[in-house]
Write a protein that holds these residues in place. Structure first.
Motif, PDB file in Angstrom:
ATOM      1  N   ILE A  33       0.813  -1.280   0.082  1.00 56.33           N
ATOM      2  CA  ILE A  33       0.003   0.045   0.034  1.00 56.33           C
ATOM      3  C   ILE A  33       0.999   0.896   0.258  1.00 56.33           C
ATOM      4  CG2 ILE A  33      -2.142   1.657   1.154  1.00 56.33           C
ATOM      5  CD1 ILE A  33      -2.205  -1.208   2.821  1.00 56.33           C
ATOM      6  N   MET A  34       0.464   2.394  -0.748  1.00 53.45           N
ATOM      7  CA  MET A  34       1.454   3.436  -0.762  1.00 53.45           C
ATOM      8  C   MET A  34       0.177   4.582  -0.330  1.00 53.45           C
ATOM      9  SD  MET A  34       4.421   2.511  -3.706  1.00 53.45           S
ATOM     10  CE  MET A  34       5.415   4.452  -3.136  1.00 53.45           C
ATOM     11  N   GLY A  35       1.413   5.770   0.052  1.00 57.09           N
ATOM     12  CA  GLY A  35       0.342   6.783   0.558  1.00 57.09           C
ATOM     13  C   GLY A  35       1.054   7.819   0.742  1.00 57.09           C
ATOM     14  N   TRP A  36       0.465   8.993   1.179  1.00 55.82           N
ATOM     15  CA  TRP A  36       0.842  10.380   1.619  1.00 55.82           C
ATOM     16  C   TRP A  36       0.417  10.748   2.875  1.00 55.82           C
ATOM     17  CZ3 TRP A  36       4.761  12.630  -0.988  1.00 55.82           C
ATOM     18  CH2 TRP A  36       5.276  12.263  -1.836  1.00 55.82           C
ATOM     19  N   TYR A  37       1.115  10.859   3.899  1.00 54.99           N
ATOM     20  CA  TYR A  37       0.657  11.407   4.703  1.00 54.99           C
ATOM     21  C   TYR A  37       1.670  13.149   4.877  1.00 54.99           C
ATOM     22  CZ  TYR A  37      -0.304   7.130   6.292  1.00 54.99           C
ATOM     23  OH  TYR A  37      -1.026   5.623   7.046  1.00 54.99           O
ATOM     24  N   LYS A  43       1.993  19.233  15.550  1.00 56.07           N
ATOM     25  CA  LYS A  43       0.643  18.560  14.620  1.00 56.07           C
ATOM     26  C   LYS A  43       1.191  17.587  15.040  1.00 56.07           C
ATOM     27  CE  LYS A  43      -3.121  21.956  13.153  1.00 56.07           C
ATOM     28  NZ  LYS A  43      -3.613  21.585  12.350  1.00 56.07           N
ATOM     29  N   GLU A  44       0.022  15.788  14.964  1.00 56.70           N
ATOM     30  CA  GLU A  44       0.885  14.931  14.705  1.00 56.70           C
ATOM     31  C   GLU A  44       0.924  14.232  13.139  1.00 56.70           C
ATOM     32  OE1 GLU A  44      -1.011  12.978  18.630  1.00 56.70           O
ATOM     33  OE2 GLU A  44      -1.447  12.061  16.957  1.00 56.70           O
ATOM     34  N   ARG A  45       1.277  13.678  12.796  1.00 59.90           N
ATOM     35  CA  ARG A  45       0.908  13.120  11.315  1.00 59.90           C
ATOM     36  C   ARG A  45      -0.650  12.689  10.734  1.00 59.90           C
ATOM     37  NH1 ARG A  45       6.471   9.658   8.733  1.00 59.90           N
ATOM     38  NH2 ARG A  45       7.113  12.020   9.914  1.00 59.90           N
ATOM     39  N   GLU A  46      -0.544  12.695   9.729  1.00 58.36           N
ATOM     40  CA  GLU A  46      -1.568  12.369   9.733  1.00 58.36           C
ATOM     41  C   GLU A  46      -2.013  11.907   8.300  1.00 58.36           C
ATOM     42  OE1 GLU A  46      -5.204  15.456   9.991  1.00 58.36           O
ATOM     43  OE2 GLU A  46      -3.623  16.687   8.166  1.00 58.36           O
ATOM     44  N   LEU A  47      -3.452  11.154   7.643  1.00 60.96           N
ATOM     45  CA  LEU A  47      -3.159  10.501   6.569  1.00 60.96           C
ATOM     46  C   LEU A  47      -3.562  11.271   5.673  1.00 60.96           C
ATOM     47  CD1 LEU A  47      -3.102   7.948   4.221  1.00 60.96           C
ATOM     48  CD2 LEU A  47      -5.815   7.708   5.095  1.00 60.96           C
ATOM     49  N   VAL A  48      -3.104  11.442   4.359  1.00 58.44           N
ATOM     50  CA  VAL A  48      -3.431  12.131   3.154  1.00 58.44           C
ATOM     51  C   VAL A  48      -4.296  11.346   2.735  1.00 58.44           C
ATOM     52  CG1 VAL A  48      -3.345  14.041   1.367  1.00 58.44           C
ATOM     53  CG2 VAL A  48      -2.179  13.874   3.451  1.00 58.44           C
ATOM     54  N   ALA A  49      -3.705  10.597   1.417  1.00 57.36           N
ATOM     55  CA  ALA A  49      -4.508   9.411   0.993  1.00 57.36           C
ATOM     56  C   ALA A  49      -3.255   8.446   0.892  1.00 57.36           C
ATOM     57  CB  ALA A  49      -4.237  10.198  -0.855  1.00 57.36           C
ATOM     58  N   ARG A  50      -3.727   7.859   0.253  1.00 54.20           N
ATOM     59  CA  ARG A  50      -3.257   5.750   0.387  1.00 54.20           C
ATOM     60  C   ARG A  50      -3.895   5.033  -0.760  1.00 54.20           C
ATOM     61  NH1 ARG A  50      -4.475   3.921   6.298  1.00 54.20           N
ATOM     62  NH2 ARG A  50      -7.072   3.764   6.119  1.00 54.20           N
ATOM     63  N   ILE A  51      -3.389   4.102  -2.001  1.00 56.23           N
ATOM     64  CA  ILE A  51      -3.865   3.805  -2.406  1.00 56.23           C
ATOM     65  C   ILE A  51      -3.639   1.843  -2.387  1.00 56.23           C
ATOM     66  CG2 ILE A  51      -1.576   4.587  -4.465  1.00 56.23           C
ATOM     67  CD1 ILE A  51      -4.001   4.107  -6.555  1.00 56.23           C
ATOM     68  N   HIS A  52      -4.320   1.105  -2.776  1.00 53.62           N
ATOM     69  CA  HIS A  52      -4.268  -0.083  -2.755  1.00 53.62           C
ATOM     70  C   HIS A  52      -3.486  -0.404  -3.799  1.00 53.62           C
ATOM     71  CE1 HIS A  52      -5.499  -0.834   1.724  1.00 53.62           C
ATOM     72  NE2 HIS A  52      -6.350   0.636   0.958  1.00 53.62           N
ATOM     73  N   THR A  53      -2.992  -2.043  -3.599  1.00 57.22           N
ATOM     74  CA  THR A  53      -2.975  -2.897  -5.219  1.00 57.22           C
ATOM     75  C   THR A  53      -4.098  -2.876  -5.938  1.00 57.22           C
ATOM     76  OG1 THR A  53      -2.580  -4.542  -3.793  1.00 57.22           O
ATOM     77  CG2 THR A  53      -0.892  -3.571  -4.116  1.00 57.22           C
ATOM     78  N   GLY A  54      -5.155  -2.765  -5.302  1.00 55.48           N
ATOM     79  CA  GLY A  54      -5.998  -2.878  -6.171  1.00 55.48           C
ATOM     80  C   GLY A  54      -6.394  -1.717  -6.855  1.00 55.48           C
ATOM     81  N   GLY A  55      -6.145  -0.566  -6.857  1.00 61.59           N
ATOM     82  CA  GLY A  55      -6.427   0.758  -7.389  1.00 61.59           C
ATOM     83  C   GLY A  55      -7.487   1.280  -6.011  1.00 61.59           C
ATOM     84  N   THR A  56      -7.681   0.577  -4.946  1.00 64.66           N
ATOM     85  CA  THR A  56      -8.637   1.775  -3.739  1.00 64.66           C
ATOM     86  C   THR A  56      -7.825   2.936  -3.410  1.00 64.66           C
ATOM     87  OG1 THR A  56      -9.725  -0.952  -3.457  1.00 64.66           O
ATOM     88  CG2 THR A  56     -10.609   1.273  -1.864  1.00 64.66           C
ATOM     89  N   ASN A  96       4.928   6.715   2.295  1.00 65.48           N
ATOM     90  CA  ASN A  96       4.857   6.060   3.327  1.00 65.48           C
ATOM     91  C   ASN A  96       4.873   4.654   1.896  1.00 65.48           C
ATOM     92  OD1 ASN A  96       2.921   3.938   4.488  1.00 65.48           O
ATOM     93  ND2 ASN A  96       4.497   4.092   5.681  1.00 65.48           N
ATOM     94  N   LEU A  97       5.490   3.900   2.542  1.00 67.84           N
ATOM     95  CA  LEU A  97       5.390   2.087   1.402  1.00 67.84           C
ATOM     96  C   LEU A  97       4.872   0.801   2.857  1.00 67.84           C
ATOM     97  CD1 LEU A  97       6.974   0.588  -1.216  1.00 67.84           C
ATOM     98  CD2 LEU A  97       6.304  -0.580   0.659  1.00 67.84           C
ATOM     99  N   ASN A  98       4.121   0.160   3.222  1.00 68.99           N
ATOM    100  CA  ASN A  98       3.174  -0.260   3.380  1.00 68.99           C
ATOM    101  C   ASN A  98       2.514  -1.580   3.381  1.00 68.99           C
ATOM    102  OD1 ASN A  98       2.699  -1.383   6.335  1.00 68.99           O
ATOM    103  ND2 ASN A  98       0.480  -0.464   5.693  1.00 68.99           N
ATOM    104  N   ALA A  99       3.813  -2.639   3.739  1.00 67.23           N
ATOM    105  CA  ALA A  99       3.925  -4.096   3.341  1.00 67.23           C
ATOM    106  C   ALA A  99       3.277  -4.784   4.372  1.00 67.23           C
ATOM    107  CB  ALA A  99       4.250  -4.646   2.029  1.00 67.23           C
TER     108      ALA A  99
END
Length: 117
Positions: A33-37, A43-56, A96-99
């Protein structure tokens, strides 16, 4: 070992656009899963957007309708297109890269986005 390199930050006026890009290297990229925080000062780090391998994709409520995320599997990149930027979008943005299946959760060094009013 995963390496993430961000580019595209900078200074922009409110209402403007910026495109952030993250180039990933490493054996786990294709299943991650790859994304941007982002993290604003104090302030604390927060999720902006992420995209899964299936495109979601998932977006923070604060950026829905303004930001898009896209992934290029051939180039191992993930881009964040930011439109109609607001001063409150000012922050350091991290790729961010999360596996989880491999126990990998990697971060880039960050790129600063400053939106002036």
């Amino acid at each position: 070992q995963v390496q993430l390199v961000e580019s595209g930050g900078g200074l922009v006026q409110a209402g403007g656009s910026l495109r952030l890009s993250c180039a990933a290297s490493g054996s786990s990229v294709g299943i991650a899963i790859m994304g941007w925080y982002r993290q604003a000062p104090g302030k604390e780090r927060e999720l902006v957007a992420r995209i899964h391998t299936g495109g979601t994709s998932t977006f923070a409520d604060s950026v829905k309708g303004r930001f898009t995320i896209a992934r290029d599997y051939a180039k191992n990149t993930v881009d964040l297109q930011m439109n109609r930027l607001k001063p409150e979008d000012t922050a350091t943005y991290y790729c961010n890269l999360n596996a989880p299946s491999l126990g990998v959760n990697a971060w880039g060094k960050g790129t600063l986005v400053t939106v002036s009013s």
